[in-house]
Design a protein around this motif. Structure first.
Motif, PDB file in Angstrom:
ATOM      1  N   LEU A  74      38.649  37.415  30.495  1.00 59.18           N
ATOM      2  CA  LEU A  74      38.676  37.059  31.912  1.00 59.18           C
ATOM      3  C   LEU A  74      38.336  38.256  32.787  1.00 59.18           C
ATOM      4  O   LEU A  74      38.822  39.370  32.565  1.00 59.18           O
ATOM      5  CB  LEU A  74      40.063  36.538  32.288  1.00 59.18           C
ATOM      6  N   GLN A  75      37.495  38.016  33.791  1.00 53.22           N
ATOM      7  CA  GLN A  75      37.179  39.061  34.766  1.00 53.22           C
ATOM      8  C   GLN A  75      38.403  39.375  35.615  1.00 53.22           C
ATOM      9  O   GLN A  75      39.330  38.577  35.735  1.00 53.22           O
ATOM     10  CB  GLN A  75      36.037  38.600  35.667  1.00 53.22           C
ATOM     11  N   ARG A  76      38.394  40.556  36.232  1.00 52.79           N
ATOM     12  CA  ARG A  76      39.508  40.995  37.066  1.00 52.79           C
ATOM     13  C   ARG A  76      39.356  40.415  38.469  1.00 52.79           C
ATOM     14  O   ARG A  76      38.998  41.085  39.431  1.00 52.79           O
ATOM     15  CB  ARG A  76      39.553  42.522  37.121  1.00 52.79           C
ATOM     16  N   ASN A  77      39.632  39.132  38.576  1.00 47.92           N
ATOM     17  CA  ASN A  77      39.496  38.411  39.834  1.00 47.92           C
ATOM     18  C   ASN A  77      40.472  37.245  39.780  1.00 47.92           C
ATOM     19  O   ASN A  77      40.668  36.651  38.719  1.00 47.92           O
ATOM     20  CB  ASN A  77      38.054  37.909  39.988  1.00 47.92           C
ATOM     21  N   GLU A  78      41.080  36.909  40.927  1.00 46.11           N
ATOM     22  CA  GLU A  78      42.108  35.870  40.944  1.00 46.11           C
ATOM     23  C   GLU A  78      41.570  34.492  40.519  1.00 46.11           C
ATOM     24  O   GLU A  78      42.313  33.657  40.007  1.00 46.11           O
ATOM     25  CB  GLU A  78      42.761  35.772  42.321  1.00 46.11           C
ATOM     26  N   ILE A  79      40.273  34.258  40.731  1.00 45.54           N
ATOM     27  CA  ILE A  79      39.684  32.988  40.300  1.00 45.54           C
ATOM     28  C   ILE A  79      39.849  32.824  38.796  1.00 45.54           C
ATOM     29  O   ILE A  79      40.181  31.735  38.294  1.00 45.54           O
ATOM     30  CB  ILE A  79      38.194  32.924  40.675  1.00 45.54           C
TER      31      ILE A  79
END
Length: 249
Positions: A74-79
Protein backbone atom coordinates in the motif's frame (compact mmCIF):
# COMPACT_ATOMS: atom_id res chain seq x y z
CA UNK A 1 -29.17 5.85 4.63
CA UNK A 2 -26.40 6.04 7.23
CA UNK A 3 -23.01 7.56 6.43
CA UNK A 4 -19.99 7.40 8.69
CA UNK A 5 -17.73 10.39 7.98
CA UNK A 6 -14.02 9.84 8.63
CA UNK A 7 -12.05 13.06 8.28
CA UNK A 8 -8.32 12.39 7.94
CA UNK A 9 -4.95 14.03 7.95
CA UNK A 10 -3.12 13.78 4.64
CA UNK A 11 -0.38 11.17 4.93
CA UNK A 12 1.52 12.57 1.94
CA UNK A 13 2.65 16.13 1.25
CA UNK A 14 -0.05 18.28 -0.39
CA UNK A 15 -0.51 21.82 -1.67
CA UNK A 16 -2.69 22.71 1.35
CA UNK A 17 -1.94 26.07 2.98
CA UNK A 18 -1.11 24.43 6.31
CA UNK A 19 -0.15 20.80 6.78
CA UNK A 20 1.60 18.45 9.18
CA UNK A 21 5.31 17.78 8.86
CA UNK A 22 6.74 14.48 7.64
CA UNK A 23 7.41 13.21 11.16
CA UNK A 24 3.75 13.60 12.11
CA UNK A 25 2.47 12.14 8.86
CA UNK A 26 4.61 9.03 9.37
CA UNK A 27 3.72 8.48 13.03
CA UNK A 28 1.21 5.70 12.44
CA UNK A 29 2.45 2.40 11.02
CA UNK A 30 0.75 -0.50 9.26
CA UNK A 31 -0.28 -2.09 12.57
CA UNK A 32 -2.00 1.12 13.66
CA UNK A 33 -3.97 1.34 10.42
CA UNK A 34 -5.05 -2.25 10.95
CA UNK A 35 -6.47 -1.23 14.33
CA UNK A 36 -8.30 1.78 12.85
CA UNK A 37 -9.81 -0.18 9.98
CA UNK A 38 -10.82 -3.00 12.34
CA UNK A 39 -12.83 -0.41 14.25
CA UNK A 40 -14.36 1.02 11.08
CA UNK A 41 -15.27 -2.47 9.86
CA UNK A 42 -17.74 -2.86 12.74
CA UNK A 43 -19.94 -0.36 10.92
CA UNK A 44 -20.23 -2.78 7.98
CA UNK A 45 -20.42 -0.17 5.19
CA UNK A 46 -21.52 -1.39 1.79
CA UNK A 47 -19.66 1.40 -0.04
CA UNK A 48 -16.50 3.40 0.63
CA UNK A 49 -16.04 6.86 -0.90
CA UNK A 50 -12.56 8.43 -1.07
CA UNK A 51 -10.81 11.66 -2.04
CA UNK A 52 -9.71 10.54 -5.49
CA UNK A 53 -10.73 12.24 -8.78
CA UNK A 54 -14.20 11.13 -9.88
CA UNK A 55 -13.06 11.19 -13.50
CA UNK A 56 -10.29 8.68 -12.71
CA UNK A 57 -12.45 5.84 -11.34
CA UNK A 58 -10.98 3.35 -13.82
CA UNK A 59 -7.46 4.08 -12.57
CA UNK A 60 -8.55 3.59 -8.96
CA UNK A 61 -10.26 0.33 -9.96
CA UNK A 62 -7.02 -0.92 -11.53
CA UNK A 63 -4.99 -0.02 -8.43
CA UNK A 64 -7.42 -1.76 -6.10
CA UNK A 65 -7.51 -4.85 -8.32
CA UNK A 66 -3.70 -4.98 -8.33
CA UNK A 67 -3.66 -4.69 -4.54
CA UNK A 68 -6.38 -7.33 -4.09
CA UNK A 69 -5.01 -9.91 -6.53
CA UNK A 70 -1.26 -9.36 -6.33
CA UNK A 71 -0.79 -8.05 -2.80
CA UNK A 72 0.99 -4.90 -3.99
CA UNK A 73 2.25 -2.90 -0.97
CA UNK A 74 0.00 0.00 0.00
CA UNK A 75 1.15 3.52 -0.84
CA UNK A 76 1.61 6.02 1.99
CA UNK A 77 -1.71 7.76 1.47
CA UNK A 78 -4.97 7.64 3.43
CA UNK A 79 -6.86 6.39 0.35
CA UNK A 80 -4.77 3.24 0.39
CA UNK A 81 -3.82 2.86 4.07
CA UNK A 82 -7.43 3.29 5.20
CA UNK A 83 -9.67 2.94 2.15
CA UNK A 84 -8.06 -0.06 0.45
CA UNK A 85 -7.36 -1.76 3.77
CA UNK A 86 -10.98 -1.35 4.94
CA UNK A 87 -12.45 -2.50 1.63
CA UNK A 88 -10.24 -5.58 1.68
CA UNK A 89 -11.35 -6.51 5.21
CA UNK A 90 -14.97 -6.28 4.10
CA UNK A 91 -14.41 -8.26 0.91
CA UNK A 92 -15.54 -5.38 -1.29
CA UNK A 93 -14.68 -5.35 -4.98
CA UNK A 94 -14.68 -1.58 -5.49
CA UNK A 95 -13.85 1.74 -3.86
CA UNK A 96 -15.58 4.87 -5.14
CA UNK A 97 -13.69 7.96 -6.34
CA UNK A 98 -15.76 11.09 -5.67
CA UNK A 99 -13.36 14.05 -5.59
CA UNK A 100 -13.47 17.18 -7.72
CA UNK A 101 -10.58 19.64 -7.52
CA UNK A 102 -10.05 21.60 -10.72
CA UNK A 103 -9.20 25.15 -11.64
CA UNK A 104 -12.14 27.45 -12.32
CA UNK A 105 -11.75 30.16 -14.92
CA UNK A 106 -11.66 33.62 -13.35
CA UNK A 107 -11.21 32.43 -9.77
CA UNK A 108 -7.90 33.58 -8.31
CA UNK A 109 -6.02 31.79 -5.55
CA UNK A 110 -5.50 33.34 -2.13
CA UNK A 111 -1.96 34.30 -3.16
CA UNK A 112 -3.61 36.96 -5.37
CA UNK A 113 -4.83 38.92 -2.31
CA UNK A 114 -3.20 42.35 -2.43
CA UNK A 115 -5.19 44.51 -0.04
CA UNK A 116 -2.73 45.25 2.79
CA UNK A 117 -5.27 44.84 5.57
CA UNK A 118 -6.44 41.53 4.13
CA UNK A 119 -2.88 40.24 3.69
CA UNK A 120 -2.20 40.94 7.35
CA UNK A 121 -5.46 39.30 8.40
CA UNK A 122 -4.69 36.25 6.24
CA UNK A 123 -1.28 35.87 7.87
CA UNK A 124 -2.93 35.93 11.30
CA UNK A 125 -5.44 33.28 10.21
CA UNK A 126 -2.65 31.03 8.97
CA UNK A 127 -0.75 31.52 12.24
CA UNK A 128 -3.88 30.54 14.14
CA UNK A 129 -4.23 27.44 11.98
CA UNK A 130 -0.58 26.57 12.60
CA UNK A 131 -1.22 26.68 16.35
CA UNK A 132 -4.15 24.30 15.85
CA UNK A 133 -1.91 21.95 13.89
CA UNK A 134 0.48 21.90 16.84
CA UNK A 135 -2.39 20.59 18.98
CA UNK A 136 -3.08 17.94 16.33
CA UNK A 137 0.63 17.04 16.33
CA UNK A 138 0.61 16.58 20.12
CA UNK A 139 -2.39 14.25 19.81
CA UNK A 140 -0.56 12.18 17.21
CA UNK A 141 2.35 11.70 19.62
CA UNK A 142 0.15 9.65 21.96
CA UNK A 143 0.33 6.90 19.36
CA UNK A 144 -3.31 5.84 19.77
CA UNK A 145 -4.71 6.01 16.24
CA UNK A 146 -8.37 5.48 17.18
CA UNK A 147 -8.30 8.21 19.83
CA UNK A 148 -6.52 10.55 17.42
CA UNK A 149 -9.04 10.07 14.62
CA UNK A 150 -11.90 10.47 17.04
CA UNK A 151 -10.37 13.75 18.24
CA UNK A 152 -10.15 15.27 14.73
CA UNK A 153 -13.69 14.12 13.93
CA UNK A 154 -15.65 15.72 16.77
CA UNK A 155 -18.25 18.41 16.08
CA UNK A 156 -16.02 20.93 17.87
CA UNK A 157 -13.02 20.19 15.65
CA UNK A 158 -15.15 20.18 12.50
CA UNK A 159 -16.49 23.63 13.37
CA UNK A 160 -12.99 24.94 14.10
CA UNK A 161 -11.77 23.68 10.72
CA UNK A 162 -14.72 25.31 8.96
CA UNK A 163 -14.19 28.62 10.80
CA UNK A 164 -11.09 29.27 8.71
CA UNK A 165 -13.24 29.52 5.57
CA UNK A 166 -15.79 31.73 7.31
CA UNK A 167 -12.99 34.06 8.39
CA UNK A 168 -11.53 34.08 4.88
CA UNK A 169 -14.91 35.04 3.48
CA UNK A 170 -14.97 38.10 5.74
CA UNK A 171 -11.64 39.53 4.58
CA UNK A 172 -11.89 42.92 2.96
CA UNK A 173 -10.25 41.71 -0.27
CA UNK A 174 -12.91 40.33 -2.63
CA UNK A 175 -10.48 37.68 -3.90
CA UNK A 176 -10.90 35.72 -0.67
CA UNK A 177 -14.70 35.85 -0.84
CA UNK A 178 -14.73 34.71 -4.46
CA UNK A 179 -12.34 31.85 -3.63
CA UNK A 180 -14.46 30.60 -0.71
CA UNK A 181 -17.80 31.00 -2.50
CA UNK A 182 -16.89 29.92 -6.01
CA UNK A 183 -14.13 27.39 -5.35
CA UNK A 184 -14.34 25.96 -1.82
CA UNK A 185 -18.13 25.74 -1.51
CA UNK A 186 -18.43 24.73 -5.17
CA UNK A 187 -15.84 21.97 -4.71
CA UNK A 188 -17.72 20.49 -1.76
CA UNK A 189 -21.00 20.65 -3.66
CA UNK A 190 -19.37 18.78 -6.54
CA UNK A 191 -18.06 16.14 -4.10
CA UNK A 192 -21.57 15.68 -2.68
CA UNK A 193 -22.98 15.48 -6.20
CA UNK A 194 -20.43 12.77 -7.05
CA UNK A 195 -21.25 10.85 -3.87
CA UNK A 196 -24.96 10.98 -4.63
CA UNK A 197 -24.37 9.79 -8.20
CA UNK A 198 -22.22 6.93 -6.92
CA UNK A 199 -24.63 5.53 -4.33
CA UNK A 200 -25.68 2.09 -5.50
CA UNK A 201 -29.31 1.04 -5.32
CA UNK A 202 -30.01 -0.66 -2.02
CA UNK A 203 -27.00 0.76 -0.15
CA UNK A 204 -27.91 1.43 3.47
CA UNK A 205 -24.47 2.23 4.93
CA UNK A 206 -21.39 3.96 3.56
CA UNK A 207 -18.11 5.41 4.80
CA UNK A 208 -16.60 8.63 3.46
CA UNK A 209 -12.82 9.02 3.89
CA UNK A 210 -11.80 12.64 3.24
CA UNK A 211 -9.53 15.44 4.39
CA UNK A 212 -10.94 16.59 7.74
CA UNK A 213 -11.32 20.17 6.53
CA UNK A 214 -14.25 19.01 4.39
CA UNK A 215 -16.19 17.44 7.28
CA UNK A 216 -18.42 20.38 8.19
CA UNK A 217 -19.68 21.10 4.68
CA UNK A 218 -19.97 17.47 3.60
CA UNK A 219 -22.10 16.66 6.62
CA UNK A 220 -24.27 19.75 6.15
CA UNK A 221 -24.77 19.29 2.41
CA UNK A 222 -25.46 15.55 2.59
CA UNK A 223 -27.96 15.98 5.41
CA UNK A 224 -29.96 18.44 3.34
CA UNK A 225 -31.53 15.18 2.20
CA UNK A 226 -33.70 13.99 5.13
CA UNK A 227 -33.12 10.39 4.02
CA UNK A 228 -29.41 10.65 4.85
CA UNK A 229 -27.89 10.64 8.34
CA UNK A 230 -24.22 11.54 8.66
CA UNK A 231 -22.25 10.65 11.78
CA UNK A 232 -18.71 12.00 12.23
CA UNK A 233 -16.37 9.28 13.46
CA UNK A 234 -15.65 11.18 16.66
CA UNK A 235 -19.26 11.41 17.79
CA UNK A 236 -19.87 7.76 18.66
CA UNK A 237 -17.94 4.55 18.69
CA UNK A 238 -18.52 2.58 15.52
CA UNK A 239 -19.80 -0.31 17.63
CA UNK A 240 -22.50 1.96 19.10
CA UNK A 241 -23.55 3.14 15.65
CA UNK A 242 -23.81 -0.45 14.43
CA UNK A 243 -25.82 -1.44 17.56
CA UNK A 244 -28.25 1.46 17.06
CA UNK A 245 -28.70 0.46 13.41
CA UNK A 246 -29.67 -3.08 14.41
CA UNK A 247 -32.24 -1.75 16.90
CA UNK A 248 -33.81 0.35 14.16
CA UNK A 249 -34.28 -2.56 11.76
Amino acid sequence: MEILLLGTIHLEETTDMVQLNKEARNKFDEEQFEILTDDLAFFQPEQIFVEYPYKMQEQLDAQYKDFSLNGRPLQRNEIYQIGFRLASKLGQKKIYAVDWNEEISGIKGLEAITDEQSVTALQKLLQKTTVKMQTVFSKIQTGNIVEFFKFINTAEQNLQDHQLYVDLMLLQDEVAFEWVANYWYYRNLKIVQNIRKSIEQGTQKAVIIYGAGHNYLLQQMLQDDPQITVTPYGEYTVQEIAHCSKKNL
